[in-house]
Write a protein that holds these residues in place. Structure first.
Motif, PDB file in Angstrom:
ATOM      1  N   ASN A 136     -10.616  12.760 -77.238  1.00  0.00           N
ATOM      2  CA  ASN A 136     -10.615  12.983 -75.791  1.00  0.00           C
ATOM      3  C   ASN A 136      -9.186  12.813 -75.290  1.00  0.00           C
ATOM      4  O   ASN A 136      -8.878  11.882 -74.549  1.00  0.00           O
ATOM      5  CB  ASN A 136     -11.510  11.974 -75.079  1.00  0.00           C
ATOM      6  N   GLY A 137      -8.308  13.703 -75.729  1.00  0.00           N
ATOM      7  CA  GLY A 137      -6.900  13.557 -75.382  1.00  0.00           C
ATOM      8  C   GLY A 137      -6.396  12.239 -75.935  1.00  0.00           C
ATOM      9  O   GLY A 137      -6.635  11.915 -77.095  1.00  0.00           O
ATOM     10  N   ASP A 138      -5.739  11.439 -75.090  1.00  0.00           N
ATOM     11  CA  ASP A 138      -5.246  10.125 -75.512  1.00  0.00           C
ATOM     12  C   ASP A 138      -6.133   8.981 -75.032  1.00  0.00           C
ATOM     13  O   ASP A 138      -5.711   7.830 -74.994  1.00  0.00           O
ATOM     14  CB  ASP A 138      -3.805   9.922 -75.026  1.00  0.00           C
ATOM     15  N   ALA A 161     -18.227  11.637 -77.733  1.00  0.00           N
ATOM     16  CA  ALA A 161     -19.039  12.859 -77.747  1.00  0.00           C
ATOM     17  C   ALA A 161     -19.575  13.163 -76.358  1.00  0.00           C
ATOM     18  O   ALA A 161     -19.622  14.320 -75.936  1.00  0.00           O
ATOM     19  CB  ALA A 161     -20.185  12.724 -78.749  1.00  0.00           C
ATOM     20  N   CYS A 162     -19.938  12.131 -75.620  1.00  0.00           N
ATOM     21  CA  CYS A 162     -20.477  12.316 -74.270  1.00  0.00           C
ATOM     22  C   CYS A 162     -19.386  12.778 -73.296  1.00  0.00           C
ATOM     23  O   CYS A 162     -19.630  13.622 -72.439  1.00  0.00           O
ATOM     24  CB  CYS A 162     -21.082  10.998 -73.816  1.00  0.00           C
ATOM     25  N   HIS A 163     -18.175  12.249 -73.434  1.00  0.00           N
ATOM     26  CA  HIS A 163     -17.065  12.596 -72.540  1.00  0.00           C
ATOM     27  C   HIS A 163     -16.354  13.899 -72.933  1.00  0.00           C
ATOM     28  O   HIS A 163     -15.659  14.489 -72.113  1.00  0.00           O
ATOM     29  CB  HIS A 163     -16.027  11.466 -72.513  1.00  0.00           C
ATOM     30  N   LEU A 164     -16.534  14.345 -74.166  1.00  0.00           N
ATOM     31  CA  LEU A 164     -15.805  15.493 -74.696  1.00  0.00           C
ATOM     32  C   LEU A 164     -15.897  16.760 -73.839  1.00  0.00           C
ATOM     33  O   LEU A 164     -14.890  17.432 -73.646  1.00  0.00           O
ATOM     34  CB  LEU A 164     -16.255  15.796 -76.132  1.00  0.00           C
ATOM     35  N   PRO A 165     -17.048  17.100 -73.284  1.00  0.00           N
ATOM     36  CA  PRO A 165     -17.118  18.331 -72.475  1.00  0.00           C
ATOM     37  C   PRO A 165     -16.332  18.280 -71.160  1.00  0.00           C
ATOM     38  O   PRO A 165     -16.194  19.284 -70.478  1.00  0.00           O
ATOM     39  CB  PRO A 165     -18.609  18.493 -72.179  1.00  0.00           C
ATOM     40  N   ASP A 168     -11.757  19.418 -68.327  1.00  0.00           N
ATOM     41  CA  ASP A 168     -11.156  19.827 -67.056  1.00  0.00           C
ATOM     42  C   ASP A 168     -11.135  18.696 -66.024  1.00  0.00           C
ATOM     43  O   ASP A 168     -10.528  18.824 -64.966  1.00  0.00           O
ATOM     44  CB  ASP A 168     -11.867  21.059 -66.490  1.00  0.00           C
ATOM     45  N   LYS A 169     -11.757  17.578 -66.328  1.00  0.00           N
ATOM     46  CA  LYS A 169     -11.761  16.398 -65.448  1.00  0.00           C
ATOM     47  C   LYS A 169     -11.106  15.212 -66.155  1.00  0.00           C
ATOM     48  O   LYS A 169     -11.425  14.061 -65.884  1.00  0.00           O
ATOM     49  CB  LYS A 169     -13.198  16.030 -65.027  1.00  0.00           C
ATOM     50  N   TYR A 175     -15.568  12.292 -61.851  1.00  0.00           N
ATOM     51  CA  TYR A 175     -14.201  12.473 -61.373  1.00  0.00           C
ATOM     52  C   TYR A 175     -14.212  12.901 -59.902  1.00  0.00           C
ATOM     53  O   TYR A 175     -13.579  12.268 -59.059  1.00  0.00           O
ATOM     54  CB  TYR A 175     -13.505  13.529 -62.243  1.00  0.00           C
ATOM     55  N   ASP A 176     -14.936  13.980 -59.579  1.00  0.00           N
ATOM     56  CA  ASP A 176     -14.957  14.491 -58.199  1.00  0.00           C
ATOM     57  C   ASP A 176     -15.564  13.472 -57.240  1.00  0.00           C
ATOM     58  O   ASP A 176     -15.051  13.264 -56.138  1.00  0.00           O
ATOM     59  CB  ASP A 176     -15.738  15.813 -58.130  1.00  0.00           C
TER      60      ASP A 176
END
Length: 184
Positions: A136-138, A161-165, A168-169, A175-176
């Motif tokens: 998930n990036g860093d 795995a849950c955060h992977l999709p 864009d956030k 996030y929003d």
């Protein structure tokens, strides 16, 4: 006149160099690996990311804090390196039949603290993540029992795995919602 300018320049240069020599080097940021990020001792003093998140699927209530570095982020931006969030996971109190109790506001009544999850972002931290296709990036994750010290048996692969999709956030759930609700 040239001599006076030379002496003044030499004096200024000497003062600057002496000041530099006495200035301690900037501390190097700690590099953590996935599963090893500790629970910060002062996180309850941080701004709330979101509060009283209702998880009907797991009968839980969640409280999420974010450190000041992350809190300074503006909507549409990625969270900067140094951002850490802490999520307290509470069991919803249950009636005798096992159904979650709800307060007058219709929300679950918070019960015992079950676990404490930590999510942090730092330069190169994501390199420790295996398997690489779940990076998930860093961002990295760690899960602890309610005491905040004992590692929970949970595998951080589930977190990633849950955060992977959410690329864009910046891999952040809600996030929003966070930026829409944030006061400052």
């Amino acid at each position: 006149m040239k001599y006076v300018k030379w002496v003044a320049t030499a004096t200024i240069l000497t003062t600057v160099l002496m000041g530099c020599a006495q200035t301690p080097p900037a501390p190097q940021a700690q590099k953590y690996k996935d599963g090893e990020l500790p629970v910060p001792a002062n996180y309850k003093g941080w701004p709330k990311f979101l509060s009283e998140i209702q998880r009907a699927d797991t009968k839980q209530v969640r409280e999420i804090y974010i450190n000041p570095i992350g809190h300074s982020t503006k909507m549409g931006e990625a969270f900067p390196n140094g951002t850490i969030s802490v999520m307290e996971i509470y069991k919803a109190r249950e009636a005798a039949d096992g159904t979650p109790l709800k307060g007058a506001d219709g929300k679950f009544v918070k019960g015992d603290l079950l676990k404490v999850a930590v999510m942090g972002k730092g330069a190169g931290w994501g390199e420790s993540v295996m398997p690489p296709d779940l990076r998930n990036g860093d961002w990295i994750y760690a899960m602890y029992m309610a005491d905040g010290k004992t590692k929970a048996p949970d595998d951080t692969v589930t977190c990633r795995a849950c955060h992977l999709p959410l690329t864009d956030k910046d891999y952040i759930f809600r996030y929003d919602e966070y930026f829409q609700k944030r006061i400052n």
